[in-house]
Motif scaffolding. Structure first.
Motif: not given
Length: 106
Positions: A38-39, A41-42, A45-46
């Motif tokens: 999850k981290k 991916k964030q 995307t950022l």
């Protein structure tokens, strides 16, 4: 008459590419898919958003620069056209003035 000289033969060694062993191409190992947590991916995307914003900003700047250059070129062309018109008018005026002076003595 030309004199004939003996020709010394030079022995040619076996070429290196013939003596080298053949290398068989080995298939590359199959690539494994990487699943991001999850981290990660964030973060990804950022970074994508940041890159998108910077590219968009650069595109806008390029468009504005092109538009300013176009306006500048148009002003330059207009000034050159006006200068050519004034030169043309002066030339015509002097031509007709001389023509009129020639016709007066009648």
């Amino acid at each position: 008459m030309a004199c004939v000289l003996p020709f010394n033969y030079i022995p040619v060694p076996e070429l290196p590419f013939k003596s080298k062993p053949k290398i068989v191409k080995i298939d590359a190992p199959t690539k494994r898919t990487v699943v991001m947590d999850k981290k990660d991916k964030q973060v990804a995307t950022l970074f994508n958003k940041i890159n998108l914003l910077s590219k968009d900003k650069a595109k806008k700047q390029k468009k504005q620069k092109a538009q300013k250059q176009h306006v500048k070129d148009m002003k330059k062309r207009r000034a050159a056209g006006e200068e050519a018109d004034t030169h043309h008018k002066k030339k015509h005026k002097s031509f007709f003035r001389r023509k009129g002076q020639k016709e007066k003595p009648r």
